[in-house]
Design an enzyme around this catalytic site. Structure first.
Site, PDB file in Angstrom:
ATOM      1  N   CYS A 141       0.836  -1.207   0.000  1.00 26.78           N
ATOM      2  CA  CYS A 141       0.000   0.000   0.000  1.00 26.78           C
ATOM      3  C   CYS A 141       0.871   1.259   0.000  1.00 26.78           C
ATOM      4  CB  CYS A 141      -0.859   0.032   1.256  1.00 26.78           C
ATOM      5  SG  CYS A 141      -2.102  -1.253   1.331  1.00 26.78           S
TER       6      CYS A 141
ATOM      7  N   CYS B 279      -5.661   0.429   5.304  1.00 30.04           N
ATOM      8  CA  CYS B 279      -6.100  -0.950   5.560  1.00 30.04           C
ATOM      9  C   CYS B 279      -5.555  -1.426   6.913  1.00 30.04           C
ATOM     10  CB  CYS B 279      -5.618  -1.870   4.437  1.00 30.04           C
ATOM     11  SG  CYS B 279      -3.872  -2.295   4.552  1.00 30.04           S
TER      12      CYS B 279
ATOM     13  N   GLU C   5       0.671   3.792   1.983  1.00 33.24           N
ATOM     14  CA  GLU C   5       1.073   4.182   3.336  1.00 33.24           C
ATOM     15  C   GLU C   5       2.341   3.456   3.759  1.00 33.24           C
ATOM     16  OE1 GLU C   5      -1.884   3.239   2.211  1.00 33.24           O
ATOM     17  OE2 GLU C   5      -3.519   3.838   3.522  1.00 33.24           O
TER      18      GLU C   5
HETATM   19  N1  THU Z   1      -4.317   0.285  -0.969  1.00 40.43           N
HETATM   20  C1  THU Z   1      -3.490   1.246  -0.458  1.00 40.43           C
HETATM   21  O1  THU Z   1      -2.539   1.684  -1.108  1.00 40.43           O
HETATM   22  N2  THU Z   1      -3.755   1.696   0.794  1.00 40.43           N
HETATM   23  C2  THU Z   1      -4.759   1.229   1.588  1.00 40.43           C
HETATM   24  O2  THU Z   1      -4.810   1.540   2.768  1.00 40.43           O
HETATM   25  C3  THU Z   1      -5.796   0.391   1.003  1.00 40.43           C
HETATM   26  C4  THU Z   1      -5.423  -0.303  -0.249  1.00 40.43           C
HETATM   27  C5  THU Z   1      -4.043  -0.230  -2.309  1.00 40.43           C
HETATM   28  C6  THU Z   1      -3.612  -1.679  -2.359  1.00 40.43           C
HETATM   29  C7  THU Z   1      -4.035  -2.080  -3.734  1.00 40.43           C
HETATM   30  O3  THU Z   1      -3.001  -1.748  -4.645  1.00 40.43           O
HETATM   31  C8  THU Z   1      -5.243  -1.204  -4.043  1.00 40.43           C
HETATM   32  O4  THU Z   1      -5.209  -0.149  -3.090  1.00 40.43           O
HETATM   33  C9  THU Z   1      -6.577  -1.927  -3.958  1.00 40.43           C
HETATM   34  O5  THU Z   1      -6.734  -2.544  -2.733  1.00 40.43           O
END
Ligand code: THU
Length: 136
Positions: free
Chosen positions: A55, A88, A57
């Site tokens: 992610c 997440c 973050e």
């Molecule tokens: N994702 C993030 O970058 N941050 C989060 O907190 C939630 C999910 C990304 C992971 C993946 O590449 C896409 O969003 C879909 O889940």
């Protein structure tokens, strides 16, 4: 809104442009400000094998840690969703290793919505290092 918050959102917006998200199509950007003023940005980076996906973050947090910067006060996260979307569970757990209850999480959308939460609201019942002491 204060200039620091606006700047952090703009940095996350720019970082989001670098997202590698060919599988979900969901691009995310993040910007983490450290107590010394340094800002680390991150984007999500997906993988065809899916589980290695990281992610935005965590990209920003790991950049800070790997540069020796462990004291942060705020993170901004931006998505193109219709409403702000929170980090997440995995990212919350990673944050909990380094931040306290008053750490600010700034959630933004590319359309201009902003919501600001304290870490304690987002993750109220953390698994603390003290919880991991074995009993044998
Ligand atoms: N994702 C993030 O970058 N941050 C989060 O907190 C939630 C999910 C990304 C992971 C993946 O590449 C896409 O969003 C879909 O889940």
């Amino acid at each position: 809104m204060d200039d620091n918050v606006n700047n952090l959102i703009e940095m996350a917006r720019n970082a989001r442009k670098k997202a590698y998200a060919p599988y979900s199509g969901f691009k995310v950007g993040a910007a983490l400000i450290c107590d010394d003023g340094t800002i680390y940005t991150g984007c999500n980076i997906e993988n065809i094998s899916f589980t290695p996906t990281v992610c935005a973050e965590r990209t920003a947090i790991f950049k800070a840690i790997s540069e020796g910067n462990k004291e942060f006060s705020k993170i901004s996260v931006i998505t193109g969703d219709s409403k702000p979307s929170p980090p997440c569970g995995v990212c919350r757990q990673v944050l909990s290793e380094f931040v306290g209850p008053d750490f600010e999480v700034i959630l933004a959308t590319t359309s201009g919505e902003v919501e600001i939460l304290k870490f304690k609201e987002l993750f109220p019942y953390t698994f603390e290092p003290n919880d991991a002491i074995g009993d044998n």
